[in-house]
Design a protein around this motif. Structure first.
Motif, short mmCIF file in Angstrom:
data_model
loop_
_atom_site.label_atom_id
_atom_site.label_comp_id
_atom_site.label_asym_id
_atom_site.label_seq_id
_atom_site.Cartn_x
_atom_site.Cartn_y
_atom_site.Cartn_z
N GLU A 538 0.84 -1.19 0.00
CA GLU A 538 0.00 0.00 0.00
C GLU A 538 0.88 1.24 0.00
O GLU A 538 1.74 1.41 0.87
CB GLU A 538 -0.93 0.04 1.21
CG GLU A 538 -1.89 1.23 1.16
CD GLU A 538 -2.95 1.19 2.24
OE1 GLU A 538 -3.98 1.86 2.09
OE2 GLU A 538 -2.74 0.46 3.24
N GLY A 543 -2.50 4.06 -3.30
CA GLY A 543 -3.27 2.99 -2.68
C GLY A 543 -2.62 1.62 -2.81
O GLY A 543 -1.41 1.47 -2.83
N VAL A 544 -3.48 0.60 -2.92
CA VAL A 544 -3.03 -0.80 -2.86
C VAL A 544 -2.53 -1.27 -4.23
O VAL A 544 -3.16 -1.02 -5.26
CB VAL A 544 -4.16 -1.71 -2.38
CG1 VAL A 544 -3.73 -3.18 -2.43
CG2 VAL A 544 -4.57 -1.33 -0.95
#
Length: 704
Positions: A538, A543-544
């Motif tokens: 992450e 984000g991921v």
């Protein structure tokens, strides 16, 4: 200096110097002391017990406590420390007590040498209100000071300023009259916290001024130098971020005059009428600075600050009766060690009649542990690594083109919440401004800075921005060119994704090395095709990232990255061949790990991400609408009550951290369902301070 230099070094007037400061400035003064053969004494708070400046000093004395009010602002404790450690002189550095006349008086009363200006000069310039009146009487152009109680709509916008300090503390811009009273109150609180004096005043605010300052140095024999000017126009929250010498504005105005342009200047600005009298802008600045220093009988190092416009007119802002943060750019362009000159002047030395001429160009940036993309939020925690490979000097002069580093942190240093979050000053010097900017931008991009979010990417983008390179650097630079654009990470989304692929492969290699069985085999290797192995990371930026990869006889295949080939693999280094416009291109990545934090450095730009566990713990889930503490700090005020309705962006509470106030606002409109803190409470980063139930959630609950 004259032959008194040898007397100063060997005659016993000063043999050991205590620096009444911390971090980078203490190390800077110590460096000169070592070059002069002088002993050094450090003071330190409990929070700074392991700081580099403590270990570098010949002796160190503890100041019990953590906050500035308990430690570095306790003048009597510092004087006692000097006497107990055998110091015979005190250098105040900058900030804290450096411009405190009572402290200077106590130092001299104790029989110690005060490495600073006369007490009377500190007192006269210590109040920005009184100093402006004095400079006006002396003939230095000033902006009129306004009584906060008499500000009207006609005066707006105005700038609230702390009378006793600088560095952006206690400063607020007010554009609406209704905001004046609460902003004055906030400015007073910050000024009291940072300087121990809540006095503030107002002045007319120029939206796009140029911040120009002149370094002065004066001895006790009547010689006053205007050493050179600096431009410090690029600022955030009225605190300087980029500083340079000489000033691009002064260079442009004086070049116009030299070329005989009479009416219209570059970018359509009319040339100042006063240019026709034969005096250049630099000459007028230097003369005004000497006039200011002479009016108060100044000695030692000081800085006279001016606000200038594009036509070359300027107004006195303040005089800082101390060394400035940005003094290295003057040192690099003059060859002078300003700290050495401070010490020699304090010992009675005599300056030559004229200072050396300026040469080349120098640019300094302040590297902060802060997040520009999120309202400049200061960061705290461990600096796992700080390494700038192209540095050619530390706390020292640059004789040729290169990069200098002045820093108060090293690998493993902890940035706390009690002090300014500046990590380092990175300074370049070159023959031309363009080369100096290029050197500095490249050095910053290649630096390995692990553990904390910093403003590094922003600084690189500023140094490479066309407006900066053209010298268009007024105080509205971030507003004009868009902070959201300048704060974009150096690594694009595609480059970040590739860097995280490299991290996943390096992690796989690290797992193989650590494996007790089959450690020499590639991770996940099978004789027959199988499903991809997966690792998740992450990033704060995008984000991921889920990386699927499979090792084969011929190398590795990565899901979603056709054409990527593995050239070299180890736990610390990955080389990939990636498709380019005209064929494959090799990219090298270095990887470092600190717990679940993975830092990837490459010419594409630095990338940091956290490894995600394969299975998440439900206890770690945070409720929607939660307001998390962006930094450790102290709750100083509450702005809403539980059960009350709040609007998006409405302040819920205020935190004080790193000598600044920070507003914690509602992320959405709704009802404040929880408030987990009280005034005076200390909170850790990530703590849930409050919860706002969004309007949609409230409506759903009511319908049920």
């Amino acid at each position: 200096m004259t032959a008194s230099r040898s007397d100063f070094v060997t005659g016993g007037l000063i043999s050991t110097v205590l620096v009444a400061n911390r971090g980078e400035i203490a190390r800077r003064v110590f460096a000169t002391c070592r070059r002069m053969g002088l002993g050094t004494v450090a003071v330190y708070s409990d929070a700074d017990a392991a700081a580099p400046h403590v270990g570098e000093a010949d002796a160190a004395v503890r100041l019990p406590g953590n906050t500035p009010a308990e430690t570095y602002l306790r003048g009597e404790l510092i004087v006692e420390a000097a006497l107990s450690a055998g110091a015979d002189a005190i250098h105040p550095g900058y900030g804290f007590l450096s411009e405190n006349a009572e402290f200077a008086r106590a130092v001299q009363a104790a029989g110690l040498v005060w490495i600073g200006p006369p007490i009377e000069a500190i007192e006269q310039m210590g109040s920005k209100v009184a100093s402006k009146k004095m400079m006006d009487a002396a003939g230095v152009p000033v902006l009129a000071e306004l009584d906060p109680t008499e500000v009207t709509e006609a005066h707006l916008p105005v700038l609230i300023k702390a009378s006793a300090g600088g560095g952006g503390r206690g400063m607020r811009v007010v554009r609406e009259l209704a905001d004046l009273e609460p902003q004055i109150a906030a400015a007073r609180r910050e000024a009291e916290s940072a300087f121990g004096d809540p006095t503030v005043f107002c002045e007319r605010y120029l939206e796009t001024g140029r911040h120009i300052e002149v370094q002065v140095m004066a001895d006790t024999h009547g010689t006053i130098w205007s050493v050179g000017e600096r431009e410090c126009s690029i600022q955030r929250r009225h605190q300087k971020v980029v500083e340079e010498a000489p000033s691009p504005l002064v260079e442009r105005i004086d070049a116009m005059r030299a070329s005989g342009q009479e009416a219209v200047a570059e970018r359509g600005h009319a040339r100042p009428a006063r240019m026709a009298n034969g005096h250049s802008m630099r000459e007028r600045l230097f003369e005004a600075a000497r006039l200011a220093a002479g009016a108060i009988g100044y000695t030692g190092a000081g800085t006279v600050e001016f606000l200038a416009d594009e036509q070359g007119d300027f107004f006195f802002l303040e005089m800082n009766t101390r060394l400035q943060v940005e003094h290295p750019v003057t040192e690099c362009t003059t060859g002078l060690d300003l700290v050495r000159l401070q010490l020699e002047v304090a010992a009675g030395g005599r300056l030559p009649a004229e200072p050396p001429a300026m040469r080349g160009h120098s640019i300094e940036v302040r590297l902060y542990a802060e997040d520009p993309a999120h309202d400049w939020q200061p960061q705290s925690g461990t600096v796992h690594r700080i390494d700038i490979p192209s540095v050619t000097a530390e706390f020292d002069l640059l004789e040729r083109a290169g990069v200098r580093l002045d820093t108060g942190v090293v690998d493993g240093s902890v940035v706390g919440v009690h002090y300014d979050p500046m990590l380092a000053k990175v300074i370049s010097y070159a023959e031309t401004r363009t080369e100096a900017a290029r050197l500095l931008a490249t050095a910053l991009q290649r630096a390995r800075i692990h553990g904390l979010v910093t403003n590094r990417d922003l600084l690189v983008r500023v140094l490479r921005h066309p407006a900066f390179l053209a010298g268009d650097t007024d105080t509205a630079f971030f507003d004009t060119h868009g902070l959201s654009t300048l704060a974009v990470p150096l690594a694009s989304e595609a480059d970040e994704a590739l860097s995280i692929v490299a991290a996943a492969l390096a992690d796989a290699a690290a797992n193989r090395v650590a494996a007790r069985v089959g450690g020499g085999l590639p991770s996940g290797w099978r004789n027959l095709p199988s499903q991809s192995q997966r690792k998740s990371y992450e990033s704060r930026v995008s984000g991921v990232h889920e990386v699927g990869y499979r090792f084969t006889r011929s190398g590795v295949t990565v899901d979603g990255h056709e054409g990527v080939e593995l050239v070299e693999l180890s736990p610390e280094r990955v080389v990939l061949s990636v498709p380019g416009e005209r064929g494959p291109v090799r990219r090298a990545f270095t990887i470092a790990r600190y717990g679940d934090l993975v830092c990837v450095d490459s010419p594409l730009g630095p990338v940091s991400a956290r490894r995600l566990p394969r299975f998440s713990d439900p206890a770690d889930q945070v409720a929607t609408g939660s307001l998390l503490a962006p930094m450790p700090g102290s709750v100083i005020r509450l702005g809403a009550e539980v059960g009350g309705r709040v609007d998006a962006g409405q302040p819920i509470l205020w935190l004080e951290a790193m000598k600044m106030e920070h507003t914690i606002a509602a992320p959405t409109a709704g009802v404040l369902s929880a408030l987990n803190v009280t005034v005076g409470q200390q909170v850790d980063i990530g703590a849930v301070l409050a919860v706002v139930d969004p309007d949609d959630a409230v409506n759903e609950n009511q319908e049920q």
